[in-house]
Design an enzyme around this catalytic site. Structure first.
Site, PDB file in Angstrom:
ATOM      1  CB  CYS A 131      -0.964  -0.003   1.177  1.00  0.00           C
ATOM      2  SG  CYS A 131      -2.097  -1.392   1.126  1.00  0.00           S
TER       3      CYS A 131
ATOM      4  CG  HIS B  14      -3.119   3.595   1.854  1.00  0.00           C
ATOM      5  ND1 HIS B  14      -3.616   3.143   0.654  1.00  0.00           N
ATOM      6  CD2 HIS B  14      -3.189   2.545   2.719  1.00  0.00           C
ATOM      7  CE1 HIS B  14      -3.963   1.871   0.790  1.00  0.00           C
ATOM      8  NE2 HIS B  14      -3.714   1.487   2.030  1.00  0.00           N
TER       9      HIS B  14
ATOM     10  CG  ASN C  92      -6.445  -0.816   1.151  1.00  0.00           C
ATOM     11  OD1 ASN C  92      -5.751  -0.406   0.222  1.00  0.00           O
ATOM     12  ND2 ASN C  92      -5.934  -1.225   2.300  1.00  0.00           N
TER      13      ASN C  92
HETATM   14  C1  LIG Z   1     -10.082  -4.551   9.728  1.00  0.00           C
HETATM   15  C2  LIG Z   1     -10.802  -3.540  10.608  1.00  0.00           C
HETATM   16  C3  LIG Z   1     -11.808  -2.757   9.799  1.00  0.00           C
HETATM   17  C4  LIG Z   1     -11.530  -4.267  11.713  1.00  0.00           C
HETATM   18  O1  LIG Z   1     -12.139  -3.344  12.598  1.00  0.00           O
HETATM   19  P1  LIG Z   1     -11.928  -3.504  14.173  1.00  0.00           P
HETATM   20  O2  LIG Z   1     -12.769  -2.454  14.770  1.00  0.00           O
HETATM   21  O3  LIG Z   1     -10.454  -3.433  14.423  1.00  0.00           O
HETATM   22  O4  LIG Z   1     -12.527  -4.900  14.469  1.00  0.00           O
HETATM   23  P2  LIG Z   1     -11.833  -6.240  15.051  1.00  0.00           P
HETATM   24  O5  LIG Z   1     -10.839  -6.782  14.082  1.00  0.00           O
HETATM   25  O6  LIG Z   1     -11.355  -5.942  16.423  1.00  0.00           O
HETATM   26  O7  LIG Z   1     -13.073  -7.214  15.076  1.00  0.00           O
HETATM   27  C5  LIG Z   1     -14.226  -6.922  15.834  1.00  0.00           C
HETATM   28  C6  LIG Z   1     -15.274  -7.978  15.575  1.00  0.00           C
HETATM   29  O8  LIG Z   1     -15.817  -7.789  14.251  1.00  0.00           O
HETATM   30  C7  LIG Z   1     -15.813  -9.042  13.558  1.00  0.00           C
HETATM   31  N1  LIG Z   1     -15.657  -8.772  12.113  1.00  0.00           N
HETATM   32  C8  LIG Z   1     -14.509  -8.692  11.385  1.00  0.00           C
HETATM   33  N2  LIG Z   1     -14.809  -8.453  10.109  1.00  0.00           N
HETATM   34  C9  LIG Z   1     -16.156  -8.352  10.026  1.00  0.00           C
HETATM   35  C10 LIG Z   1     -17.044  -8.099   8.977  1.00  0.00           C
HETATM   36  N3  LIG Z   1     -16.624  -7.881   7.700  1.00  0.00           N
HETATM   37  N4  LIG Z   1     -18.374  -8.057   9.229  1.00  0.00           N
HETATM   38  C11 LIG Z   1     -18.843  -8.269  10.478  1.00  0.00           C
HETATM   39  N5  LIG Z   1     -18.027  -8.517  11.528  1.00  0.00           N
HETATM   40  C12 LIG Z   1     -16.702  -8.557  11.296  1.00  0.00           C
HETATM   41  C13 LIG Z   1     -14.624  -9.770  14.131  1.00  0.00           C
HETATM   42  O9  LIG Z   1     -14.758 -11.163  13.877  1.00  0.00           O
HETATM   43  C14 LIG Z   1     -14.741  -9.412  15.586  1.00  0.00           C
HETATM   44  O10 LIG Z   1     -15.729 -10.232  16.172  1.00  0.00           O
HETATM   45  P3  LIG Z   1     -15.537 -10.782  17.676  1.00  0.00           P
HETATM   46  O11 LIG Z   1     -15.506  -9.559  18.535  1.00  0.00           O
HETATM   47  O12 LIG Z   1     -16.755 -11.603  17.850  1.00  0.00           O
HETATM   48  O13 LIG Z   1     -14.259 -11.542  17.665  1.00  0.00           O
HETATM   49  C15 LIG Z   1      -9.787  -2.559  11.220  1.00  0.00           C
HETATM   50  O14 LIG Z   1      -9.029  -3.214  12.199  1.00  0.00           O
HETATM   51  C16 LIG Z   1      -8.838  -1.984  10.205  1.00  0.00           C
HETATM   52  O15 LIG Z   1      -9.229  -1.267   9.313  1.00  0.00           O
HETATM   53  N6  LIG Z   1      -7.528  -2.243  10.372  1.00  0.00           N
HETATM   54  C17 LIG Z   1      -6.529  -1.697   9.523  1.00  0.00           C
HETATM   55  C18 LIG Z   1      -6.570  -2.404   8.244  1.00  0.00           C
HETATM   56  C19 LIG Z   1      -5.751  -1.749   7.234  1.00  0.00           C
HETATM   57  O16 LIG Z   1      -5.765  -0.566   7.099  1.00  0.00           O
HETATM   58  N7  LIG Z   1      -5.050  -2.545   6.491  1.00  0.00           N
HETATM   59  C20 LIG Z   1      -4.356  -2.161   5.369  1.00  0.00           C
HETATM   60  C21 LIG Z   1      -3.206  -1.326   5.702  1.00  0.00           C
HETATM   61  S1  LIG Z   1      -2.523  -1.017   4.178  1.00  0.00           S
END
Ligand SMILES: CC(C)(COP(=O)(O)OP(=O)(O)OC[C@H]1O[C@@H](n2cnc3c(N)ncnc32)[C@H](O)[C@@H]1OP(=O)(O)O)[C@@H](O)C(=O)NCCC(=O)NCCS
Length: 324
Positions: free
Chosen positions: A115, A251, A281
């Site tokens: 990214c 980004h 993304n």
């Molecule tokens: C991925 C992301 C959106 C997840 O959001 P979050 O608030 O951190 O959520 P978590 O990963 O802690 O998960 C919370 C819950 O949602 C659930 N969950 C994950 N994806 C889900 C989806 N698409 N739909 C519904 N629930 C989902 C998880 O299983 C978890 O459930 P649990 O509490 O029962 O275990 C976030 O962490 C993020 O954007 N991270 C950075 C990613 C990124 O930028 N990556 C690229 C960098 S280049």
């Protein structure tokens, strides 16, 4: 030796027509429109149809950027393509693009920093222009992330999409005062964090393309800290205060990351260009996609100070500062 400044002569972008909405995603995996919008800001993503490749998206964006600059492929003597999803292990998308655009001078190659790829590619092109190694560079970020997603994994497949963006840089003799051009780039990486965001295959390990794996909440924490650090560092090196920057082109990974960084650095959200809702993304494509949108709609104007930044797998991260 004469030093040259890399001026942004043109910009363009391209998104494939097919839109995959959050509603459709919720019929594919256990998710919902409201979860995706609240946690990421994403409303939809664009998906390249079967047979359409990264080079095809790159070509469309590159042609638009060249038109915008009033130049043709024949003028180009450097192509740097940032991609993690190339058409082939080799040749590079860069050389494929060179042939398609009728560019026969200089060199073309790919840069792989996930990214952060566009910021890395911009840095390479800027440095080559500064040293007089190239006069007209095409810098492209292009991805078909849909090809490396695990479409049964709701924690990753809802986040990514396909697209491309391109910038044309031309070398101008460096002068005094407020000249337009790239003012600086800052690149970082830390390979210890590989497991938090990676693809589980490749030609030399599994012999397969592999699929994207991510521990999203851990990536999130690193993203805000590292991005903010790269922004203050690059502004500090240029002797410019964060408050003096007109536009921030981040980004586009997650609206909450954009807002977290803006809060940390006291940046008004109106100055942050956000397109993540429309395409998710798109990895290396996202910075030029967002930049192009803001140029097209008249927000970013000639003479404005613009800070680009990104973080990606590796980890890689970095920033670029430009006077447009
Ligand atoms: C991925 C992301 C959106 C997840 O959001 P979050 O608030 O951190 O959520 P978590 O990963 O802690 O998960 C919370 C819950 O949602 C659930 N969950 C994950 N994806 C889900 C989806 N698409 N739909 C519904 N629930 C989902 C998880 O299983 C978890 O459930 P649990 O509490 O029962 O275990 C976030 O962490 C993020 O954007 N991270 C950075 C990613 C990124 O930028 N990556 C690229 C960098 S280049």
């Amino acid at each position: 030796m004469t030093e040259f400044t890399a001026r942004i002569a043109g910009i363009g972008s391209y998104l494939p027509e097919r839109i995959l909405t959050n509603e459709e995603m919720s019929s594919m995996v256990d998710t919902s429109d409201s979860w995706i919008r609240e946690r990421t800001g994403i409303r939809q993503r664009h998906i390249a149809p079967e047979g359409v490749t990264t080079a095809d998206l790159a070509e469309q964006a590159a042609r638009r950027a060249l038109d915008h600059a009033g130049l043709t492929g024949e003028d180009v003597d450097l192509i740097v393509v940032a991609t993690t999803t190339p058409d082939f292990t080799f040749p590079s998308v860069g050389t494929m693009l060179q042939a398609r655009l009728g560019a026969t001078k200089g060199a073309a190659f790919d840069v792989q920093a996930v990214c952060t790829g566009f910021v890395y590619a911009l840095s390479v092109a800027d440095n080559m222009i500064a040293r007089g190694q190239a006069k007209t560079a095409l810098v492209v970020g292009a991805e078909t992330m849909s090809r490396i997603l695990d479409w049964t994994d709701r924690t990753t497949c809802v986040l990514f999409g396909d697209g491309a963006g391109a910038m044309v840089l031309t070398g101008e003799e460096a002068g005094e005062g407020e000249q337009p051009g790239i003012l600086g780039t800052y690149l970082r990486s830390d390979g210890r964090f590989k497991d938090l965001l990676h693809v589980d295959g490749g030609p030399s390990s599994t012999g397969t393309v592999g699929q994207l794996r991510m521990i999203g909440n851990q990536v999130f924490r690193h993203a805000v800290t590292n991005i903010a650090e790269s922004m203050t560092t690059i502004a500090g090196r240029a002797g410019i205060g964060i408050a003096d920057i007109d536009w921030f082109v981040p980004h586009q990974a997650n609206q909450r990351i954009l807002e977290g960084v803006a809060r940390k650095l006291s940046i008004p959200t109106e100055k942050v260009i956000s397109t993540v809702a429309d395409h998710g993304n798109t990895s290396a494509a996202s910075v030029p996609l967002a930049f192009d949108r803001a140029v097209q709609d008249g927000r970013i104007k000639r003479g404005d100070l613009v800070l680009m930044e990104a973080l990606g797998g590796g980890f890689t991260w970095g920033a670029a500062l430009a006077r447009y």
